[in-house]
Design an enzyme around this catalytic site. Structure first.
Site, PDB file in Angstrom:
ATOM      1  N   HIS A   1     -37.238  -1.809   6.588  1.00  0.00           N
ATOM      2  CA  HIS A   1     -37.837  -2.489   5.439  1.00  0.00           C
ATOM      3  C   HIS A   1     -36.876  -2.462   4.249  1.00  0.00           C
ATOM      4  O   HIS A   1     -35.838  -1.812   4.262  1.00  0.00           O
ATOM      5  CB  HIS A   1     -39.187  -1.883   5.058  1.00  0.00           C
ATOM      6  CG  HIS A   1     -39.142  -0.550   4.385  1.00  0.00           C
ATOM      7  ND1 HIS A   1     -40.219   0.025   3.767  1.00  0.00           N
ATOM      8  CD2 HIS A   1     -38.129   0.346   4.216  1.00  0.00           C
ATOM      9  CE1 HIS A   1     -39.899   1.181   3.259  1.00  0.00           C
ATOM     10  NE2 HIS A   1     -38.639   1.420   3.512  1.00  0.00           N
TER      11      HIS A   1
ATOM     12  N   CYS B   1     -34.549   2.825  -0.962  1.00  0.00           N
ATOM     13  CA  CYS B   1     -35.415   1.878  -0.248  1.00  0.00           C
ATOM     14  C   CYS B   1     -35.231   0.452  -0.753  1.00  0.00           C
ATOM     15  O   CYS B   1     -35.798  -0.486  -0.201  1.00  0.00           O
ATOM     16  CB  CYS B   1     -36.881   2.305  -0.317  1.00  0.00           C
ATOM     17  SG  CYS B   1     -37.274   3.606   0.889  1.00  0.00           S
TER      18      CYS B   1
ATOM     19  N   HIS C   1     -33.144  -0.719   5.800  1.00  0.00           N
ATOM     20  CA  HIS C   1     -32.926   0.595   6.408  1.00  0.00           C
ATOM     21  C   HIS C   1     -34.175   0.907   7.195  1.00  0.00           C
ATOM     22  O   HIS C   1     -35.225   0.290   6.982  1.00  0.00           O
ATOM     23  CB  HIS C   1     -32.686   1.668   5.323  1.00  0.00           C
ATOM     24  CG  HIS C   1     -33.863   1.826   4.445  1.00  0.00           C
ATOM     25  ND1 HIS C   1     -34.106   0.998   3.385  1.00  0.00           N
ATOM     26  CD2 HIS C   1     -34.928   2.660   4.508  1.00  0.00           C
ATOM     27  CE1 HIS C   1     -35.250   1.321   2.821  1.00  0.00           C
ATOM     28  NE2 HIS C   1     -35.786   2.330   3.494  1.00  0.00           N
TER      29      HIS C   1
ATOM     30  N   HIS D   1     -37.146   3.498   9.218  1.00  0.00           N
ATOM     31  CA  HIS D   1     -37.897   4.748   9.226  1.00  0.00           C
ATOM     32  C   HIS D   1     -38.508   4.945  10.607  1.00  0.00           C
ATOM     33  O   HIS D   1     -38.800   3.972  11.302  1.00  0.00           O
ATOM     34  CB  HIS D   1     -39.035   4.722   8.210  1.00  0.00           C
ATOM     35  CG  HIS D   1     -38.585   4.740   6.791  1.00  0.00           C
ATOM     36  ND1 HIS D   1     -38.147   5.884   6.156  1.00  0.00           N
ATOM     37  CD2 HIS D   1     -38.489   3.751   5.861  1.00  0.00           C
ATOM     38  CE1 HIS D   1     -37.827   5.602   4.907  1.00  0.00           C
ATOM     39  NE2 HIS D   1     -38.019   4.305   4.696  1.00  0.00           N
TER      40      HIS D   1
ATOM     41  N   ASP E   1     -43.056  -2.391  16.030  1.00  0.00           N
ATOM     42  CA  ASP E   1     -41.989  -1.536  16.555  1.00  0.00           C
ATOM     43  C   ASP E   1     -40.681  -2.310  16.715  1.00  0.00           C
ATOM     44  O   ASP E   1     -40.665  -3.407  17.292  1.00  0.00           O
ATOM     45  CB  ASP E   1     -42.420  -0.952  17.906  1.00  0.00           C
ATOM     46  CG  ASP E   1     -41.469   0.138  18.386  1.00  0.00           C
ATOM     47  OD1 ASP E   1     -40.966   0.919  17.542  1.00  0.00           O
ATOM     48  OD2 ASP E   1     -41.206   0.208  19.596  1.00  0.00           O
ATOM     49  N   HIS E   2     -39.601  -1.733  16.192  1.00  0.00           N
ATOM     50  CA  HIS E   2     -38.276  -2.351  16.218  1.00  0.00           C
ATOM     51  C   HIS E   2     -38.249  -3.692  15.493  1.00  0.00           C
ATOM     52  O   HIS E   2     -37.495  -4.591  15.854  1.00  0.00           O
ATOM     53  CB  HIS E   2     -37.724  -2.466  17.649  1.00  0.00           C
ATOM     54  CG  HIS E   2     -37.295  -1.144  18.196  1.00  0.00           C
ATOM     55  ND1 HIS E   2     -38.199  -0.170  18.542  1.00  0.00           N
ATOM     56  CD2 HIS E   2     -36.071  -0.624  18.431  1.00  0.00           C
ATOM     57  CE1 HIS E   2     -37.547   0.892  18.975  1.00  0.00           C
ATOM     58  NE2 HIS E   2     -36.256   0.651  18.908  1.00  0.00           N
TER      59      HIS E   2
ATOM     60  N   GLU F   1     -44.153   8.301   6.724  1.00  0.00           N
ATOM     61  CA  GLU F   1     -42.926   7.503   6.632  1.00  0.00           C
ATOM     62  C   GLU F   1     -41.719   8.403   6.899  1.00  0.00           C
ATOM     63  O   GLU F   1     -40.733   7.995   7.500  1.00  0.00           O
ATOM     64  CB  GLU F   1     -42.806   6.840   5.266  1.00  0.00           C
ATOM     65  CG  GLU F   1     -41.665   5.828   5.204  1.00  0.00           C
ATOM     66  CD  GLU F   1     -41.691   5.044   3.917  1.00  0.00           C
ATOM     67  OE1 GLU F   1     -42.028   3.853   3.966  1.00  0.00           O
ATOM     68  OE2 GLU F   1     -41.379   5.615   2.848  1.00  0.00           O
TER      69      GLU F   1
HETATM   70 NI    NI Z   1     -37.626   3.186   2.980  1.00  0.00          NI
END
Ligand code: NI
Length: 136
Positions: A15, A34, A40, A42, A80-81, A125
């Site tokens: 995100h 972020c 990047h 998580h 996911d992914h 997260e």
């Molecule tokens: Ni982040």
């Protein structure tokens, strides 16, 4: 005898937190790492909690295989992914913070789970940053 059952699931996603009505400087100041323009990832840990009465015949509050399949279908396959900002329609206009991700998860699952159950979402997260969404 209302009892909670909890299913734990996991997904990885990317995100970027950004408010387009702010300057780059303010975005960086508020969202820090972020706000990285190149995104990047998580490793999210998801806890889905259902609260209800155990069934008289089965003794189950909810069939956990059914709950697992439902989370897979509604959440894992869609998140996911993936890149929240680019791949997930709900986040085209909504900042993909853990708060908002938990709320979207709640909405998607709430639509598929009988209202006799209370539904609560907990989303990690990171190991240290955790959001709870108790529903509205
Ligand atoms: Ni982040």
């Amino acid at each position: 005898m209302r009892t909670a059952v909890i299913r734990k699931e996991h997904f990885n996603a990317a995100h970027r937190l950004h408010n387009s009505s702010w300057s780059d400087e303010k975005n960086h100041q508020v969202f820090g790492k972020c706000n990285n323009p190149n995104f990047h990832g998580h490793n999210y840990e998801l806890y889905v909690k259902l609260i209800g009465e155990p069934d008289r015949e089965t003794g189950y509050v909810y069939d956990m295989k059914k709950l697992s399949d439902l989370i897979r279908e509604e959440i894992i396959q869609k998140f996911d992914h993936k890149n929240f900002n680019r791949d997930v329609p709900e986040f085209q206009e909504l900042n993909p913070t853990a708060e908002n991700i938990a709320m979207v998860i709640w909405q998607k699952l709430r639509a598929r789970i009988d209202l006799k159950y209370d539904l609560k979402i907990t989303l990690y997260e990171t190991e240290r940053n955790i959001v709870e969404y108790p529903g509205a």
